[in-house]
Design a protein around this motif. Structure first.
Motif, PDB file in Angstrom:
ATOM      1  N   LEU A 106       0.856  -1.278   0.041  1.00 33.59           N
ATOM      2  CA  LEU A 106      -0.058  -0.200   0.057  1.00 33.59           C
ATOM      3  C   LEU A 106       1.065   1.316   0.026  1.00 33.59           C
ATOM      4  CD1 LEU A 106      -2.581  -0.987   2.735  1.00 33.59           C
ATOM      5  CD2 LEU A 106      -2.702  -1.515   0.368  1.00 33.59           C
ATOM      6  N   GLU A 107       0.292   2.424  -0.543  1.00 34.83           N
ATOM      7  CA  GLU A 107       1.046   3.571  -0.468  1.00 34.83           C
ATOM      8  C   GLU A 107       0.994   4.116   0.771  1.00 34.83           C
ATOM      9  OE1 GLU A 107       0.029   6.256  -3.829  1.00 34.83           O
ATOM     10  OE2 GLU A 107      -0.300   4.685  -4.941  1.00 34.83           O
ATOM     11  N   GLY A 137      -3.062   3.529   4.766  1.00 31.50           N
ATOM     12  CA  GLY A 137      -2.628   2.837   3.664  1.00 31.50           C
ATOM     13  C   GLY A 137      -3.414   3.196   2.290  1.00 31.50           C
ATOM     14  N   LEU A 138      -3.082   3.399   1.332  1.00 31.38           N
ATOM     15  CA  LEU A 138      -3.742   3.438   0.056  1.00 31.38           C
ATOM     16  C   LEU A 138      -3.485   2.441  -1.064  1.00 31.38           C
ATOM     17  CD1 LEU A 138      -5.798   5.545  -1.776  1.00 31.38           C
ATOM     18  CD2 LEU A 138      -3.549   6.703  -2.237  1.00 31.38           C
ATOM     19  N   LEU A 139      -4.699   1.925  -1.514  1.00 30.70           N
ATOM     20  CA  LEU A 139      -4.456   1.227  -2.590  1.00 30.70           C
ATOM     21  C   LEU A 139      -5.205   2.088  -3.666  1.00 30.70           C
ATOM     22  CD1 LEU A 139      -3.967  -1.818  -3.968  1.00 30.70           C
ATOM     23  CD2 LEU A 139      -6.121  -2.144  -3.647  1.00 30.70           C
ATOM     24  N   ARG A 140      -4.214   2.425  -4.686  1.00 26.46           N
ATOM     25  CA  ARG A 140      -4.754   3.437  -5.707  1.00 26.46           C
ATOM     26  C   ARG A 140      -5.459   2.846  -6.681  1.00 26.46           C
ATOM     27  NH1 ARG A 140      -3.370   8.714  -5.963  1.00 26.46           N
ATOM     28  NH2 ARG A 140      -1.742   8.302  -4.602  1.00 26.46           N
ATOM     29  N   GLY A 141      -6.514   3.486  -7.253  1.00 22.96           N
ATOM     30  CA  GLY A 141      -7.507   2.991  -8.267  1.00 22.96           C
ATOM     31  C   GLY A 141      -6.941   2.857  -9.477  1.00 22.96           C
ATOM     32  N   ARG A 201     -11.961   2.495  -8.210  1.00 25.22           N
ATOM     33  CA  ARG A 201     -12.027   3.654  -7.372  1.00 25.22           C
ATOM     34  C   ARG A 201     -10.596   3.418  -6.307  1.00 25.22           C
ATOM     35  NH1 ARG A 201     -16.571   6.657  -7.186  1.00 25.22           N
ATOM     36  NH2 ARG A 201     -18.625   5.483  -7.908  1.00 25.22           N
ATOM     37  N   SER A 202     -10.158   4.236  -5.746  1.00 22.65           N
ATOM     38  CA  SER A 202      -9.130   4.110  -4.744  1.00 22.65           C
ATOM     39  C   SER A 202      -9.690   3.487  -3.299  1.00 22.65           C
ATOM     40  CB  SER A 202      -8.235   5.429  -4.377  1.00 22.65           C
ATOM     41  OG  SER A 202      -7.563   5.638  -5.588  1.00 22.65           O
ATOM     42  N   ILE A 203      -8.981   2.683  -2.723  1.00 23.48           N
ATOM     43  CA  ILE A 203      -9.428   2.281  -1.403  1.00 23.48           C
ATOM     44  C   ILE A 203      -8.374   2.516  -0.304  1.00 23.48           C
ATOM     45  CG2 ILE A 203      -9.918  -0.145  -0.066  1.00 23.48           C
ATOM     46  CD1 ILE A 203     -10.787  -1.084  -2.538  1.00 23.48           C
TER      47      ILE A 203
END
Length: 484
Positions: free
Chosen positions: A78-79, A249-253, A309-311
């Protein structure tokens, strides 16, 4: 800090990076195969271990948990989305009194009761010196309607099991008591070491009467009978800075437009800490929700095709003290609230021994019919064999009692998912990791992952409904989106 990092690294390496569960016998497919009962058990047995000492806010154990969660987000790829890597940091203060700094004496019927250390706690900064003063016991309703009977006296009221109750009472009182005593025999509001957090963004109520929480049962009983006097001496506390951290944390879409909109999956990672020498591990409440967030993040990040979408995956601090971490996020959103389409919040997803009867292969949701988020969960449950159901009372009653409330107030369709609303060890010292039903927890987590992915892939976004209890959230949504 070196010891903190070493402990976190050791715990992380105990989990095999390459372990995948056997394909589950449900419709979750490859996504579900990545969500393993053994992996859930591994994460949860660490986060609710004695090493973390119950994850009180603030504490060394809470910091260890935050580092561990960040390590798992890092491992999943994740970012980092905080102001300090994966951490969104709140710079607050912690105030604490030492033994002897608070003395309380109750005189009733000729008997003098000296409240021992720990039998009362005070969350104000100024010193207090109060000579023997008549006390008057009132219900909350009577206290709020009182026009002056409590003036100059000690107002005694029951403690309300609602965060912020003391401040609400201070603001709404018409009378001017010298002191408010809130009787809290169940220690709902007790803090380890008589300490409390100070939010620099919250204004102090000027001229408000000081509030003392009374835990001592004998003194409480004497005050409730009436005819008592109270004397109090409270010294100023010691105050120190603390850093409190949401882990984000980001999971980019993958969609060029929709990737700038966000679906949140959250859970709080704090618990009650140590009380009376006992560690309250908080395995189900809410290490289970936190672990489900970790496992869902890893499963979705491993998919070949990213959601449109980003999660956003977020572990929140301070829920047990009044939704503090999620309220902080609501005031300081990492991603624009107007672009946040939904929030699924997870609470108590590990135990199936509900106090009303076993809950296996089922999950419930607060504010069940407030929005159409339930449609996504119901469809996901049809694939995984998990029934989504509405509790006739608790669905509405518990809507405001977890971190979903913070974003719901801002207009975002937000709900909390749980397997059991109540269980025998709730807020007890025996809420331990060995009592979790990991097979069922895995199935529920697969359901959450599928629903989350479906929301993220849908070009339409979840919306509030027109049921009466959702009216204020629907209006907040209209305001958020410019009256639409």
């Amino acid at each position: 800090m070196r010891q903190l990092a070493l402990a976190t690294a050791l715990a992380t390496t105990l989990l095999s990076a390459g372990a995948l569960a056997q394909a589950p016998q449900d419709g979750a497919g490859s996504l579900g195969a990545r969500i393993s009962p053994d992996s859930l058990r591994g994460h949860l047995s660490y986060l609710s271990s004695d090493l973390l000492e119950g994850r009180a806010t603030p504490s060394r154990g809470l910091d260890l948990a935050a580092e561990y969660i960040a390590a798992q987000f890092r491992r999943a790829g994740l970012e980092p989305a905080g102001d300090d890597g994966y951490f969104q940091t709140a710079n607050w203060q912690y105030a604490q009194r030492q033994p002897g700094d608070l003395a309380l004496t109750v005189n009733a019927g000729g008997a003098t009761l000296n409240v021992p250390h720990g039998g009362a706690s005070a969350g104000f900064l100024d010193p207090l010196s109060l000579a023997a003063t008549p006390a008057v016991f009132m219900s909350w309703k009577a206290a709020l309607e009182d026009g002056g009977a409590a003036n100059g006296k000690v107002l005694v009221v029951p403690a309300a099991p609602v965060p912020g109750a003391a401040a609400t009472l201070q603001k709404q009182l018409k009378s001017k008591p010298a002191l408010i005593l809130m009787v809290d025999r169940e220690r709902r509001h007790s803090r380890s070491g008589d300490g409390w957090l100070i939010d620099p963004e919250q204004p102090v109520v000027k001229g408000a009467p000081p509030v003392v929480l009374l835990h001592a049962a004998d003194a409480a009983a004497a005050l409730e009978k009436g005819g008592a006097t109270v004397a109090a001496s409270v010294k100023p506390p010691q105050v120190r800075p603390v850093k409190l951290r949401n882990v984000v944390g980001l999971l980019r879409g993958s969609d060029p437009q929709l990737k700038n909109t966000y679906v949140l999956l959250s859970a709080h990672y704090d618990h009650l800490g140590i009380r009376d020498g006992e560690i309250y591990n908080g395995a189900n409440d809410d290490a289970s929700g936190t672990v489900a967030v970790i496992e869902t993040a890893a499963a979705l990040a491993a998919e070949k095709e990213r959601p449109k979408r980003s999660i956003v995956f977020i572990a929140l601090w301070g829920e047990e003290l009044g939704l503090l971490g999620s309220r902080y996020y609501g005031r300081h959103p990492v991603f624009p609230v107007k672009d946040t389409v939904a929030n699924l919040n997870l609470e108590q997803v590990g135990r199936t021994d509900d106090s009303e009867g076993p809950q296996v292969a089922s999950v419930t949701m607060t504010g069940f019919d407030y929005s159409n988020v339930s449609d996504y969960l119901r469809k996901a449950g049809e694939q995984t064999g998990v029934r989504l159901w509405k509790h006739p009372k608790n669905s509405d009653m518990y809507f405001a009692r977890s971190d979903n409330q913070s974003l719901a107030d801002l207009g975002v369709p937000s709900h909390t998912l749980a397997v059991a609303f109540g269980f025998g060890d709730y807020h007890g010292k025996d809420d331990t990791w060995d009592k979790i039903d990991y097979d069922n927890m895995a199935r529920v987590t697969r359901t959450v992952a599928l629903a989350l992915r479906n929301i993220a892939n849908d070009s339409s976004k979840p919306a509030w409904t027109s049921v009466p209890n959702a009216a204020k959230y629907l209006e907040a949504s209209r305001q958020l989106h410019g009256g639409k």
